[in-house]
Write a protein that holds these residues in place. Structure first.
Motif, short mmCIF file in Angstrom:
data_model
loop_
_atom_site.label_atom_id
_atom_site.label_comp_id
_atom_site.label_asym_id
_atom_site.label_seq_id
_atom_site.Cartn_x
_atom_site.Cartn_y
_atom_site.Cartn_z
N GLN A 60 102.00 57.05 70.18
CA GLN A 60 102.40 56.69 68.82
C GLN A 60 101.60 57.46 67.78
OE1 GLN A 60 105.11 54.55 68.08
NE2 GLN A 60 105.32 55.02 70.26
N THR A 62 100.61 57.60 64.02
CA THR A 62 100.56 56.76 62.83
C THR A 62 99.41 57.18 61.92
OG1 THR A 62 99.03 55.12 63.73
CG2 THR A 62 101.36 54.81 64.24
N TRP A 132 108.33 52.57 75.43
CA TRP A 132 108.86 53.12 74.18
C TRP A 132 109.18 54.60 74.37
CZ3 TRP A 132 104.39 50.75 70.79
CH2 TRP A 132 104.55 49.37 70.73
N LYS A 135 107.84 58.69 69.33
CA LYS A 135 106.44 58.79 68.90
C LYS A 135 106.18 58.11 67.57
CE LYS A 135 105.46 63.13 71.35
NZ LYS A 135 105.02 64.54 71.23
N ASP A 136 107.22 57.91 66.79
CA ASP A 136 107.02 57.25 65.49
C ASP A 136 107.72 55.90 65.42
OD1 ASP A 136 109.62 58.15 65.43
OD2 ASP A 136 109.51 58.99 63.41
N LYS A 137 107.89 55.27 66.57
CA LYS A 137 108.56 53.96 66.63
C LYS A 137 107.90 52.94 65.71
CE LYS A 137 108.44 49.94 69.52
NZ LYS A 137 109.50 49.08 68.97
#
Length: 357
Positions: A60, A62, A132, A135-137
């Motif tokens: 992820q 962020t 998931w 990568k930007d979920k």
């Protein structure tokens, strides 16, 4: 993406390509000991799947801090060792809870252990056998929730991967655009509205939410319904997770057992009644009658003899404490009449076809 040829290995980066803990933290703004998002993962005997889930968390990207809390419920297949390995590599991000004795068998749900430890303003959930794919979920979901203060939950579509059939399909795809999904849609789909791995919601009123369905055999349906009733549900159209169906030891695989299935129906009838008693002050709570009737039908259809069916009906309806019994009966009778009518039309059509031959 070719759904029929879905390759799980291609959806998340291998360990050698994952960023280090320092590289992940470098992009964060704010205090790392005060995460914005808490990623909660419950796992038990998921040795073949857990690394994919963990990789999907670590990939992820962020600008805000997040934490990963993994509850391993005394796994016996090597899952614990996998969790320990990643916790040692990412000690400031991954926080493992490793039990020596299985807590679920003692009536303690993993989520009741995970929630009190969550420090984030938001909660993202993913079980150890799911993963998931974007990568930007959580970055997308965070932005959507921040932009709509009335929203209580944000979710998205998913890819369902059947471990037995080795094929995939797109599920929970409500629209091609971002939109608010009405609570009745979520409630009447009985937990099939939102994949667990798609859930993203505010870390608020968690205690009340858990207490509202403390006697339930599962939590997904009730958590989804509670969130849908307490605010707006934002849908994002991109499929950003994989839900494994019929994974070894999963809920879907256990439901193949007819005895377990019957007991599950009975428990759900009681649990929905109790849940309704706790949330009936919410505007759209009357929609809970529909899933209640669904489980009543499923339970009653186990009985072939009319006398046995009627006895089972009276037994189940008599235990209802919060729903109005006559309203439930009216809806149930209407549903049964519809089913009988369809069956009658089908039989007549078959007889007509045979006569013509």
């Amino acid at each position: 993406m070719d759904l029929k040829k879905l390759n799980i290995d291609e959806l998340v980066p291998p360990l050698t390509e994952l960023r280090s803990e320092a590289e992940i933290i470098y992009t964060w703004q704010g205090d790392i000991i005060k995460p914005t998002v808490s990623i909660l993962c419950a796992t038990f005997n998921h040795v073949n799947y857990i690394k994919y889930a963990i990789h999907s968390f670590l990939m992820q990207e962020t600008s805000f801090p997040f934490e990963i809390i993994i509850n391993d419920d005394a796994s016996t297949d090597g899952t614990t060792e996998v969790v320990e390995q990643y916790a040692s590599l990412y000690p400031n991000i991954i926080k493992p809870i490793l039990h020596k004795t299985n807590q679920y068998s003692r009536g303690v749900r993993p989520i009741s252990i995970l929630y009190p430890l969550a420090k984030g303003n938001y909660i993202a959930v993913c079980e150890g056998d799911d993963l998931w794919t974007s990568k930007d979920k959580i970055a997308q979901q965070y932005a959507a929730m921040e932009a709509n203060k009335r929203a209580s939950v944000c979710f998205h579509s998913a890819l369902e991967f059947d471990e037995l059939l080795k094929r995939s399909e797109l599920i929970c795809n409500y629209s091609d655009i971002t939109k608010v999904i009405p609570p009745e849609t979520i409630i009447t789909n009985r937990g099939g509205s939102i994949p667990t791995a798609a859930l993203f919601y505010r870390n608020q009123n968690i205690k009340e939410m858990l207490q509202s369905h403390s006697n339930a055999p599962i939590g997904d349906f009730f958590i989804q319904s509670y969130l849908a009733l307490s605010g707006e549900a934002i849908f994002l159209p991109e499929p950003m997770c994989v839900y494994r169906r019929n994974a070894k030891g999963s809920w879907t695989s256990n439901q193949q057992d007819k005895t377990k299935q019957s007991l599950y129906y009975e428990k759900m009838i009681k649990a929905i009644d109790n849940f309704y008693g706790n949330v009936q002050s919410f505007e759209h709570s009357h929609n809970l009658t529909i899933p209640l009737v669904f489980y009543l039908k499923a339970y009653l259809f186990q009985y072939k003899k009319p006398t046995s069916l009627l006895r089972a009906y009276y037994e189940q309806v008599s235990i209802l404490e919060n729903f109005k019994k006559y309203e439930v009966t009216q809806l149930l009778v209407k549903e049964l009449q519809s089913i009988l009518l369809k069956k009658t039309k089908y039989i007549l059509s078959k007889r007509r076809d045979q006569h013509e031959i």
